[in-house]
Design a protein around this motif. Structure first.
Motif, short mmCIF file in Angstrom:
data_model
loop_
_atom_site.label_atom_id
_atom_site.label_comp_id
_atom_site.label_asym_id
_atom_site.label_seq_id
_atom_site.Cartn_x
_atom_site.Cartn_y
_atom_site.Cartn_z
N UNK A 79 0.84 -1.20 0.00
CA UNK A 79 0.00 0.00 0.00
C UNK A 79 0.87 1.25 0.00
N UNK A 80 1.87 1.28 0.85
CA UNK A 80 2.77 2.42 0.93
C UNK A 80 3.57 2.58 -0.36
N UNK A 81 4.01 1.47 -0.94
CA UNK A 81 4.77 1.54 -2.19
C UNK A 81 3.94 2.12 -3.33
N UNK A 82 2.70 1.69 -3.43
CA UNK A 82 1.81 2.19 -4.49
C UNK A 82 1.51 3.67 -4.29
N UNK A 83 1.27 4.07 -3.04
CA UNK A 83 1.01 5.48 -2.77
C UNK A 83 2.22 6.36 -3.10
N UNK A 84 3.40 5.90 -2.76
CA UNK A 84 4.61 6.66 -3.08
C UNK A 84 4.83 6.76 -4.58
N UNK A 85 4.60 5.66 -5.28
CA UNK A 85 4.73 5.67 -6.74
C UNK A 85 3.74 6.65 -7.36
N UNK A 86 2.50 6.64 -6.87
CA UNK A 86 1.48 7.55 -7.38
C UNK A 86 1.87 9.00 -7.11
N UNK A 87 2.44 9.27 -5.95
CA UNK A 87 2.87 10.62 -5.63
C UNK A 87 3.97 11.09 -6.58
N UNK A 88 4.99 10.26 -6.77
CA UNK A 88 6.13 10.67 -7.59
C UNK A 88 5.79 10.72 -9.08
N UNK A 89 4.69 10.11 -9.49
CA UNK A 89 4.24 10.24 -10.87
C UNK A 89 3.82 11.67 -11.18
N UNK A 90 3.49 12.45 -10.15
CA UNK A 90 3.01 13.81 -10.32
C UNK A 90 4.01 14.87 -9.86
N UNK A 91 5.21 14.46 -9.50
CA UNK A 91 6.21 15.41 -9.01
C UNK A 91 7.37 15.53 -9.99
N UNK A 92 8.06 16.66 -9.99
CA UNK A 92 9.27 16.78 -10.81
C UNK A 92 10.33 15.77 -10.36
N UNK A 93 11.21 15.39 -11.25
CA UNK A 93 12.19 14.34 -10.95
C UNK A 93 13.20 14.75 -9.88
N UNK A 94 13.40 16.04 -9.67
CA UNK A 94 14.37 16.49 -8.66
C UNK A 94 13.72 16.83 -7.32
N UNK A 95 12.45 16.52 -7.16
CA UNK A 95 11.71 16.83 -5.94
C UNK A 95 12.13 15.87 -4.82
N UNK A 96 12.29 16.39 -3.61
CA UNK A 96 12.67 15.57 -2.45
C UNK A 96 11.50 15.50 -1.47
N UNK A 97 11.22 14.30 -0.95
CA UNK A 97 10.09 14.07 -0.06
C UNK A 97 10.58 13.51 1.27
N UNK A 98 10.08 14.07 2.37
CA UNK A 98 10.31 13.52 3.70
C UNK A 98 9.12 12.65 4.04
N UNK A 99 9.36 11.39 4.33
CA UNK A 99 8.28 10.43 4.59
C UNK A 99 8.24 10.05 6.06
N UNK A 100 7.15 10.38 6.73
CA UNK A 100 6.91 9.93 8.11
C UNK A 100 5.96 8.74 8.05
#
Length: 129
Positions: free
Chosen positions: A60-81
């Motif tokens: 579930x977490x993997x799919x959500x992260x993949x969906x998020x990064x599909x909509x972000x620029x490639x150089x975007x950095x995410x902090x995941x709690x």
């Protein structure tokens, strides 16, 4: 820095969430046993995933992260709690999941959840460290 397997196993044993034998909601009465959400830092929902299994699965977490990064620029950095970030990062590195976006993610554990983790895990994943 790598965490010892014994540390990860210790963290894994402490959580009911990943225990497939522990059922929090009856599958007899409910088709969904929970919801996993991806939120921004304002607590606004970005994506939702219905959970249809007895326990929380990391896919579930993997799919959500993949969906998020599909909509972000490639150089975007995410902090995941995430309450079991140590386990999630370990499986990503071990099995090559999300390998193209893994360098763009900083894994951390919710502050109150860190106290349930092993000490070495707390040192790496506590958001204030």
């Amino acid at each position: 820095m790598n965490i010892l397997k014994s540390t990860l196993d210790g963290c894994n044993d402490l959580f009911l969430v990943v225990d497939e034998k522990c059922q929090k909601a009856s599958m007899q009465f409910f088709s969904n046993t929970g919801v996993m959400a991806l939120l921004c830092h304002h607590d606004h929902i970005i994506h939702l995933a219905n959970m249809t299994f007895a326990s929380e699965k990391q896919h579930h977490a993997l799919v959500l992260l993949k969906a998020l990064f599909d909509h972000l620029p490639s150089n975007f950095h995410v902090g995941l709690l995430y309450s079991i970030s140590c386990q999630l990062e370990c499986i990503c590195r071990k099995w090559g999941f999300l390998k193209d976006i893994l360098p763009c993610i900083t894994f951390a554990i919710f502050i109150f959840h860190t106290f349930c983790h092993q000490w070495s895990c707390q040192l790496l994943y506590h958001p204030c460290k």
